[in-house]
Design an enzyme around this catalytic site. Structure first.
Site, mmCIF file in Angstrom:
data_model
loop_
_atom_site.group_PDB
_atom_site.id
_atom_site.type_symbol
_atom_site.label_atom_id
_atom_site.label_comp_id
_atom_site.label_asym_id
_atom_site.label_seq_id
_atom_site.Cartn_x
_atom_site.Cartn_y
_atom_site.Cartn_z
ATOM 1 N N HIS A 6 0.752 -1.287 -0.022
ATOM 2 C CA HIS A 6 -0.082 0.057 -0.104
ATOM 3 C C HIS A 6 0.868 1.225 -0.146
ATOM 4 O O HIS A 6 2.030 0.997 0.398
ATOM 5 C CB HIS A 6 -0.975 -0.092 1.262
ATOM 6 C CG HIS A 6 -1.786 -0.854 1.286
ATOM 7 N ND1 HIS A 6 -3.036 -1.091 0.151
ATOM 8 C CD2 HIS A 6 -2.478 -2.021 2.048
ATOM 9 C CE1 HIS A 6 -3.944 -1.768 0.428
ATOM 10 N NE2 HIS A 6 -3.511 -2.657 1.676
ATOM 11 N N CYS B 116 -0.417 2.563 -4.179
ATOM 12 C CA CYS B 116 -1.187 3.567 -4.445
ATOM 13 C C CYS B 116 -0.359 4.919 -4.163
ATOM 14 O O CYS B 116 0.423 4.926 -3.152
ATOM 15 C CB CYS B 116 -2.613 3.828 -3.742
ATOM 16 S SG CYS B 116 -3.707 2.619 -4.400
#
Length: 335
Positions: free
Chosen positions: A167, A210
């Site tokens: 992430h 992301c």
């Protein structure tokens, strides 16, 4: 036409002549054409030599030109990274897929597919020494990078690669299992005097994560118009601390990065497709430009949630490299 794929967001959202113009007699013209043909054959042979051997084998090669201003250039080794050390180098892969509850980050389904693909590309194809680390904390990640930077084997290596599957978010952060760390902090051990054996050598950083919450709506374009618009050992010198790094992000700053729970991320799928076909004959920026094209043209999200349907993605490449980089193969033999 875009290929629709069921995807999930990295943040947990499911979705998815030298010849002059002179007057010549017929006989002279015939001889000129023969010369052109010979030059063309020599030029094509030179190109083939490059594709199958180390860049350094072209040190004595000259630039060949063939008719009407079309040129076939030999690769100038003075403008290419030296890629004939004893080893290709280390490739570290962080595959972070499960996170502490305190991070509020969901599991990253499909990340194992990405890790397997990157291991095959960097290990089997590009001949790196690959280490895969699964579910590491931020401290462990930093320690692993620092250890790799300090290895004596870097002196005999072409380069180093770091792959981060995790992430991420705004502000240049990536996640370990226990929280986030700034990317600039994580790679600090690889810079300058912190890693002297890699000074002047390429450091390649691939990040599938992301970089924010923004979605790319895409823009309609007509198919009919597509593509129609337009240093030596006895010489001391300084190299910028940030030089010789290449960052390949799965998306631009501020944007989501898509991942499919059953097929892996769009970015890694595209890297696999392009590198398997061209990885040992195209320069790194050519490779990554084709990766950009693949992600942009072949993927589009399709989700049960209409807010996450019909979205697009484009990787972001930041190059601080100072030379061209080609990956050549089969350069080493066992003693």
């Amino acid at each position: 036409m875009s290929k629709f794929i069921q995807s999930s967001k990295e943040q947990g959202q499911q979705g998815t002549s030298f010849l002059s113009d002179v007057n010549q007699s017929p006989a002279e013209s015939s001889q000129t054409q023969q010369n052109i043909n010979v030059t063309r054959q020599q030029s094509f042979g030179l190109t083939e030599t490059f594709l199958n051997n180390s860049v350094t084998s072209l040190a004595a090669a000259s630039i060949a030109s063939v008719g009407s201003g079309h040129h076939v250039r030999a690769i100038d080794p003075n403008h290419c990274y030296k890629m004939d050390h004893k080893k290709r180098g280390k490739c570290i892969i962080f595959n972070n897929k499960e996170f502490a509850k305190s991070t509020t980050m969901p599991a990253r389904d499909g990340s194992d597919f990405d890790a397997l693909r990157m291991r095959e590309i960097f290990g089997d194809l590009l001949q790196f020494d690959v280490d895969v680390h699964v579910n590491r904390t931020t401290i462990e990640m930093l320690q692993i990078v620092a250890k790799a930077a300090a290895e004596e084997s870097n002196c005999d290596s072409d380069c180093l690669a770091l792959v981060i599957l995790s992430h991420g978010g705004d502000g240049g952060i990536v996640y370990g299992t226990n929280g986030f760390i700034k990317l600039e902090v994580l790679i600090e051990p690889l810079k300058g005097l912190g890693c002297p054996a890699l000074i002047g050598k390429p450091k390649l950083i691939f990040i599938q994560a992301c970089r924010g919450m923004q979605l790319d709506e895409g823009a309609n374009a007509s198919d009919t118009k597509r593509g129609k618009t337009a240093a030596t050992a006895d010489t001391a010198y300084k190299i910028p601390t940030e030089a010789d790094f290449l960052y390949a992000f799965s998306c631009p700053p501020g944007y989501f990065s898509f991942r499919n729970g059953k097929q892996g991320s769009w970015f890694i799928q595209a890297i696999t497709k392009v590198f398997k076909k061209h990885g040992t004959n195209l320069e790194i920026m050519q490779l990554l430009t084709r990766v950009n094209q693949t992600v942009a043209m072949e993927f589009e999200s399709n989700s049960q949630n209409k807010d996450y349907t019909g979205k697009k993605q484009i990787p972001a490449i930041v190059s601080l490299l100072t030379k061209d980089l080609y990956f050549t193969r089969n350069r080493w033999t066992e003693d």
